[in-house]
Motif scaffolding. Structure first.
Motif, PDB file in Angstrom:
ATOM      1  N   HIS A 115       0.848  -1.192   0.000  1.00  0.00           N
ATOM      2  CA  HIS A 115       0.000   0.000   0.000  1.00  0.00           C
ATOM      3  C   HIS A 115       0.891   1.253   0.000  1.00  0.00           C
ATOM      4  O   HIS A 115       0.687   2.179  -0.792  1.00  0.00           O
ATOM      5  CB  HIS A 115      -0.900  -0.039   1.246  1.00  0.00           C
ATOM      6  CG  HIS A 115      -1.933   1.032   1.260  1.00  0.00           C
ATOM      7  ND1 HIS A 115      -3.143   0.902   0.636  1.00  0.00           N
ATOM      8  CD2 HIS A 115      -1.928   2.285   1.816  1.00  0.00           C
ATOM      9  CE1 HIS A 115      -3.853   2.006   0.801  1.00  0.00           C
ATOM     10  NE2 HIS A 115      -3.130   2.868   1.522  1.00  0.00           N
ATOM     11  N   HIS A 119       1.442   4.191  -2.959  1.00  0.00           N
ATOM     12  CA  HIS A 119       1.323   5.642  -2.737  1.00  0.00           C
ATOM     13  C   HIS A 119       2.565   6.343  -3.283  1.00  0.00           C
ATOM     14  O   HIS A 119       2.468   7.379  -3.937  1.00  0.00           O
ATOM     15  CB  HIS A 119       1.191   5.950  -1.241  1.00  0.00           C
ATOM     16  CG  HIS A 119      -0.234   5.904  -0.753  1.00  0.00           C
ATOM     17  ND1 HIS A 119      -1.252   6.612  -1.334  1.00  0.00           N
ATOM     18  CD2 HIS A 119      -0.805   5.223   0.287  1.00  0.00           C
ATOM     19  CE1 HIS A 119      -2.388   6.382  -0.692  1.00  0.00           C
ATOM     20  NE2 HIS A 119      -2.143   5.521   0.288  1.00  0.00           N
ATOM     21  N   HIS A 125      -5.852   6.703  -2.989  1.00  0.00           N
ATOM     22  CA  HIS A 125      -7.259   6.301  -2.818  1.00  0.00           C
ATOM     23  C   HIS A 125      -8.098   7.409  -2.199  1.00  0.00           C
ATOM     24  O   HIS A 125      -9.295   7.283  -2.069  1.00  0.00           O
ATOM     25  CB  HIS A 125      -7.347   5.028  -1.970  1.00  0.00           C
ATOM     26  CG  HIS A 125      -6.628   5.139  -0.673  1.00  0.00           C
ATOM     27  ND1 HIS A 125      -7.215   5.612   0.463  1.00  0.00           N
ATOM     28  CD2 HIS A 125      -5.334   4.873  -0.346  1.00  0.00           C
ATOM     29  CE1 HIS A 125      -6.328   5.612   1.451  1.00  0.00           C
ATOM     30  NE2 HIS A 125      -5.173   5.168   0.980  1.00  0.00           N
TER      31      HIS A 125
END
Ligand SMILES: CC(=O)[C@@H](O)[C@H](O)COP(=O)(O)O
Ligand SMILES: NCC(=O)COP(=O)(O)O
Ligand SMILES: [Zn+2]
Length: 400
Positions: A115, A119, A125
């Motif tokens: 995750h 980024h 998100h």
């Protein structure tokens, strides 16, 4: 080294192994096509994470993962710099989440790491629902890929050179390596390998040209790094070129390519092949110096030469070579190189190599062709006898 993992927690816990986390991070970067980018991963206690969360996001309490891209504002995937930035992970928060999901902590850390990496690569998100879905999909896809690469058995690529050796023995048309390649694919091979030697002793240019039209899986062209062959490959566009060393007098390839000793020449040839859209692998001995050089000259894959392992004349010698190969596979992963292996593998010695996690593909030729001749011989003789039986003139009974 593209990845460093720093454990800055006051109390280190044994279930968090920074070495494994580093390997996981390298696998994720490789799966994401970011193998040559650098990332720093920092493991923190919750109170330190809470400080960062307050300072940079104005939010109270710890969060599980925070990313700090090296570029600000965040780069789009297309304009990433070599250094992607930092991923901060709060291990105690991750452990609580793992407990809730009844999952191992390292698995949760892997998810958070990915995750964070996404980024850094420009995914976000929080910008919109659409972008959240894109990021979520990419996370699933890469986790599946990374896991498959870690646990999958290697694929088998079959080298059909020695079908051509047999054909050249009579200088005719049979047996045809193109037909043989089709049979290998039907039997489940994931790829076809041919070595277009400079002396053209077996595979001919015609074979490679026709194979380019007929191979449905993956065509790997082995060749010396000459200008002439690079031009041939750039025009033909096999799926992959494997650069190998070649000596005119050798019966077969005797060792790995000396990449470290010819970096300048190889960099240029590899760049030309990549320019033509061809992936490049280097056939190297399982030695650290050669692997480092392989990254330096721009290869994305290496094929580890298993000849010394296969030809070892003692158990201890074979064990030594096996350990070299295993270490080389681990080192290739650290360098972001995808590992293949081959040469001299047969029905007795392949099992151990196939069991090394991280080897994606084995190229096997001679042993398979040698067995094919023997296991196919009985049928070939029966078919000839049957043909003769059918053709035989009926016996005429003599009358007195
Ligand atoms: C590079 C390698 O290990 C094999 O492809 C081997 O060189 C095949 O060549 P021969 O088929 O001529 O032995
Ligand atoms: N690169 C190795 C290869 O293609 C097959 O080698 P071998 O099994 O014929 O020795
Ligand atoms: Zn996020």
């Amino acid at each position: 080294m593209p990845v460093q993992v720093l454990d800055e927690r006051a109390q280190k816990t044994p279930e968090v192994d920074t070495g494994s986390l580093r390997r996981i991070c390298l696998r994720l970067l490789t799966a994401a096509g970011l193998a040559h980018n650098a990332v720093s991963v920092v493991l923190l206690d919750d109170d330190r994470m809470a400080e960062y969360n307050q300072r940079y996001r104005n939010k109270a309490g710890p969060t599980n993962v925070l990313s700090f891209p090296a570029l600000f504002p965040p780069a789009t995937p297309a304009e990433l710099r070599a250094d992607l930035g930092d991923v901060l992970i709060a291990v105690a928060t991750a452990a609580r989440e793992a407990h809730e999901k009844q999952a191992p902590l390292m698995q949760r850390l892997q998810e958070l790491l990915l995750h964070g990496i996404l980024h850094l690569a420009g995914y976000d998100h929080e910008r919109s629902e659409t972008e959240a879905l894109v990021m979520w999909d990419r996370e699933r896809e890469l986790l599946t890929q990374a896991e498959a690469r870690r646990t999958a058995m290697p694929q088998l690529s079959v080298n059909v050179d020695h079908i051509a050796t047999l054909r050249q023995a009579r200088g005719g048309l049979e047996p045809d390596p193109v037909l043989a390649a089709g049979i290998c694919e039907l039997a489940g091979a994931s790829g076809i390998v041919v070595h277009l030697r400079e002396d053209r002793r077996h595979i001919q240019e015609r074979d490679v040209r026709v194979l380019r039209q007929t191979v449905k899986t993956h065509l790997n062209l082995e060749m010396a790094a000459t200008r002439e062959l690079v031009a041939f490959a750039a025009d033909l566009k096999p799926d992959m070129v494997t650069l190998v060393p070649e000596k005119r007098q050798e019966l077969t390839t005797e060792g790995g390519l000396d990449v470290a000793g010819q970096k300048k020449k190889l960099s240029g040839r590899i760049a030309a092949l990549k320019e033509a859209g061809i992936r490049v692998s280097l056939f190297v001995d399982p030695e650290p110096e050669q692997l480092q050089a392989a990254t330096a000259v721009g290869a994305t894959h290496v094929e580890l030469h298993t000849g010394h392992y296969s030809n070892a004349d003692s158990e201890s010698g074979q064990e030594r070579e096996y350990v070299h190969i295993r270490r080389a596979v681990a080192m290739a992963a650290e360098l972001g190189l995808r590992a293949k292996a081959g040469h001299g593998l047969d029905y007795r010695n392949t099992g151990r190599i196939a069991g090394i996690a991280g080897i994606e593909d084995l190229s096997i030729g001679h042993a398979i062709m040698a067995r094919a001749v023997l296991v196919g011989l009985e049928r070939a003789v029966r078919e000839m006898l049957e043909l003769m039986r059918q053709a035989a003139a009926p016996t005429v009974l003599q009358k007195d």
